[in-house]
Scaffold this motif. Sequence first.
Motif, short mmCIF file in Angstrom:
data_model
loop_
_atom_site.label_atom_id
_atom_site.label_comp_id
_atom_site.label_asym_id
_atom_site.label_seq_id
_atom_site.Cartn_x
_atom_site.Cartn_y
_atom_site.Cartn_z
N ASP A 1 43.20 28.33 14.43
CA ASP A 1 43.12 28.78 13.04
C ASP A 1 41.80 28.33 12.45
O ASP A 1 41.37 27.18 12.67
N PRO A 2 41.12 29.18 11.66
CA PRO A 2 39.81 28.79 11.11
C PRO A 2 39.88 27.90 9.89
O PRO A 2 38.87 27.66 9.23
N TYR B 1 47.73 37.07 18.85
CA TYR B 1 48.04 37.56 17.50
C TYR B 1 48.88 36.51 16.78
O TYR B 1 49.69 35.81 17.39
N GLN B 2 48.69 36.40 15.44
CA GLN B 2 49.47 35.45 14.66
C GLN B 2 49.76 36.01 13.27
O GLN B 2 48.90 36.63 12.64
N LEU B 3 50.97 35.76 12.81
CA LEU B 3 51.39 36.10 11.45
C LEU B 3 51.82 34.82 10.74
O LEU B 3 52.64 34.06 11.26
N ILE C 1 48.98 36.18 6.18
CA ILE C 1 47.77 36.22 6.98
C ILE C 1 48.10 36.83 8.34
O ILE C 1 48.93 36.29 9.07
N ASN C 2 47.45 37.93 8.67
CA ASN C 2 47.52 38.53 9.99
C ASN C 2 46.20 38.29 10.70
O ASN C 2 45.13 38.52 10.12
N SER C 3 46.26 37.81 11.94
CA SER C 3 45.01 37.51 12.66
C SER C 3 45.15 37.84 14.14
O SER C 3 46.22 37.74 14.72
N VAL C 4 44.01 38.26 14.73
CA VAL C 4 43.90 38.48 16.17
C VAL C 4 42.63 37.80 16.65
O VAL C 4 41.68 37.63 15.88
N TYR C 5 42.62 37.36 17.91
CA TYR C 5 41.43 36.70 18.44
C TYR C 5 41.27 37.00 19.93
O TYR C 5 42.24 37.37 20.62
N THR C 6 40.06 36.79 20.42
CA THR C 6 39.80 36.81 21.85
C THR C 6 38.63 35.89 22.13
O THR C 6 37.71 35.77 21.29
N GLN C 7 38.67 35.20 23.26
CA GLN C 7 37.58 34.31 23.63
C GLN C 7 37.56 34.14 25.14
O GLN C 7 38.58 34.28 25.81
N TYR C 8 36.37 33.83 25.64
CA TYR C 8 36.22 33.58 27.07
C TYR C 8 35.54 32.23 27.25
O TYR C 8 34.57 31.90 26.57
N GLY D 1 33.01 31.21 24.11
CA GLY D 1 32.61 32.03 22.97
C GLY D 1 33.74 32.96 22.60
O GLY D 1 34.49 33.43 23.46
N GLY D 2 33.90 33.21 21.30
CA GLY D 2 35.02 34.04 20.88
C GLY D 2 34.85 34.58 19.48
O GLY D 2 33.91 34.24 18.75
N LEU D 3 35.79 35.44 19.09
CA LEU D 3 35.78 36.07 17.78
C LEU D 3 37.21 36.20 17.28
O LEU D 3 38.10 36.62 18.03
N ARG D 4 37.42 35.85 16.02
CA ARG D 4 38.73 35.96 15.39
C ARG D 4 38.61 36.85 14.15
O ARG D 4 37.65 36.71 13.38
N TYR D 5 39.58 37.73 13.96
CA TYR D 5 39.62 38.58 12.76
C TYR D 5 40.89 38.27 11.97
O TYR D 5 41.97 38.12 12.54
N GLU D 6 40.72 38.17 10.65
CA GLU D 6 41.86 37.90 9.77
C GLU D 6 41.90 38.88 8.61
O GLU D 6 40.87 39.19 8.00
N TYR D 7 43.10 39.33 8.31
CA TYR D 7 43.34 40.05 7.06
C TYR D 7 44.38 39.25 6.28
O TYR D 7 45.51 39.05 6.73
#
Length: 819
Positions: free
Chosen positions: A213-214, A462-464, A499-506, A517-523
């Motif tokens: 979580d950010p 994914y997280q809610l 809060i709805n969020s999805v992420y991916t990282q390697y 490295g990764g990226l997370r998106y939140e609405y």
Amino acid sequence: MNTLKSLLFIFLLVLSGLAMAQTGAIKGTIIDEQSKQPIEYASIALLKSSDSSLVSGIVSKSNGAFEFSKLSSGKYLLRAAFVGYHNKYSTIINVNAGVADAGIISLSPSQQMLNEVAVKGTQINALNKVDKQSYKAGQFELAKGGSAIDVVKNLPSVAVTGEGEISVRGSAGFMVRINGKPVLTDAQTVLSQMPANAVANIELITAPSAKYDPDGRGGIINIITKKGVNDGFTIAANAQGGLPSTTDYGNTRKPQRYGADMTLNYRKDKWDVSVGGNYTRNDNAGYREGDAYTKNFVSNTITRFPSTGERSFKKYNYSGRTTINYMADAANSFSAGLFVGSRFQDRVADLLYHNTTSNLATNAPVKSTTYFNSNLQTKQGNFFLANFDYTRTFQNKSTLVAGMVYEHADLYGNTKNRNLKYPNTKDTIQYVYNPYKRPINGYRFKLDHSLPIGKGKLESGYQLRYDTQDGQFDYLVTPPTAQPNAAKFTGSLHAKNMINSVYTQYSGKAAKLEYSGGLRYEYATRTVNISYDQKPHQLDLSNLFPSANLLYSLNEGWKMKAGYSKRINRTTNLELNPIPEREHSETLEEGDPDLLPEFIDLAELGTIHNFKQGSFFTTLYYQHIKNPIQRLNSVYADTILNRVYTNAGSARLFGLEVGTNLQPVKWWSFYLGANLYNYKINGDINILGVATNVYNRAWAYSINSNSNFQLSKTLSLQANINYLSKRPTAQGEDSQFFVPGTSVKKTFMNGRLSAGLQWQNMGFFSANKQRITTSGRDFYTTTNYIYETDVFLVNFSFNLNKFTGKLKLPNSEIGDKEF
């Protein structure tokens, strides 16, 4: 009769056959491949050779030995594992009657372990990894019998003020995780309820990856709690009591300090069950000296209202926790947890005020009065949490984890603020009563997937998150008085966060380089409805949170690391609540339903050095903060200041962090962590309709250190120092805060029983005092908080078998944060 005898004979024959079929055993020894030393607490799994399904599991003894007994005849495999080492499988072992010897199984250190900095004495006390620092809680003896705060405050770049506010690298906003699970609470509240004795390790994640979580300006503090390591029962019990106070401020009540906690763990075959409970009473006595004035340019007057008197706390909490882990087979595991607890705190502030009003130009007296303010603020909370997790492991070593958490927190309390005549305090001038109820419900659902690709792994999920609060707030004044905006002083509030969020990282490794490295998106949506305001206060946010971390090994002794992380520091429901509370005679506190969250850019660059007697690391870091949330003062009336949560423009912070663990000789070890930073805040803001400019810039630093002297095999002495320099705030500065301490520990029964004496807040060099000062165009206020010194505590601990690793007890998601 003959039939009965025949059945009995057959029954005994079957039992005999079963007994003979289970007389097989497997034994062996686990060692380090490089040092050839035995490895204690290595995990050994017994698998069926036909399908690799799990049969049983044990851990190795202090000499590395292990043995499985009462095994059915058949073919088996062994899988040996230990943190920081590569897993190793044995050849197929045939078991019949007797003992099959698996021999010596050598484990080789993994690349991850080679990339970690380890300080080795009697135990590894500190590790530096690509994205975090890890510390053993056991090295901080003065924390024993206290709370998790007493452990955390010793870490490099972590500082705790006299009010209990915790900061990381100068930032009060950061996220707490318990055994990797996010806890959406303020650190002070949740950590104060966790016994220090339950903490095994602490991880400081300063540039978190997109998987997390950010939340939190200063990053993440992950608390790893203890669990049993052996099959069968593991029991740990601790008790603490405070000796009579040595400091007397003439307070109306004396502090009480005592408590106990116990953890039981049972492991057998596929089951791992833990139960824990604690009760802690930890009062604080103290004294308060305040000075303040306001300027009224319309009436051309200045009003001064200095005050002195008692400021003390009564605090206790108790809770029960349990968790059940069940490994159905090698591919499927389940975990469920339950937490029920209660927390109580009241704060007494009995202050004598001497108010004077004078002409602003000539200082000629206009009027004066002396009165006694009796102030009692009470906070209570009952908490209920339940969680469930399921993990599926596939043949290609990928995993899928699903988790759910539900929390209900029944929060309530009040503030009783009595202004009494003096010296006849039986006559009441004014009585203000602020009762409230704030029940909260919260939910969390997450789905995480991990897939090995090449020399690394790809993670996504994914997280809610969803929580609601229904609050009822009253403001009752006796005798009734007219005041501006009287309608807003009482009412109800409904807040909803989703809060709805999805992420991916390697993450992976390439030669000497370890990376992620990764990226997370939140609405995120936030809605606040207030009873006296027909218009809902709505906020919708759509944001990306990138992250990157690198660790490069220059050689065996030196490494370099770099990291970047985008963060958010969210608003609490308390900060959003605009219904005022009369916190003191001189203060009126309220929130802002349109408050914006903070957005933070974190960047760091550091080096790590490992040498024979210990380790050393240093890190340069930078933070840029958009919309910093501050509690700012303004003038409400001649003798009342408004404290309002607001966004104060922008801020930036840069600094240098250093830390070292040393063991020059076998009987002496030394730890030091220090942080130096420069903070600047600047902005033109609006406080309740009044335009105000905020600007401040200054240097600050903190030092945490302890020395441990092993006087004999069973007797040790430790000296500890926590120092925080004066530092800037949006409208002023907070003074230095210095807390020294000493402890002595004696162990018995081969370490299973220990007794300790702690000397906390040693009373020299102005220890345990802190002054907070703020000022503006039309006001000035300074308050000196003087806390108890020379506090003596006695601790007793008992352990039947050892605890280590993670004990996944559930912890509050939201309730503690709003306490």
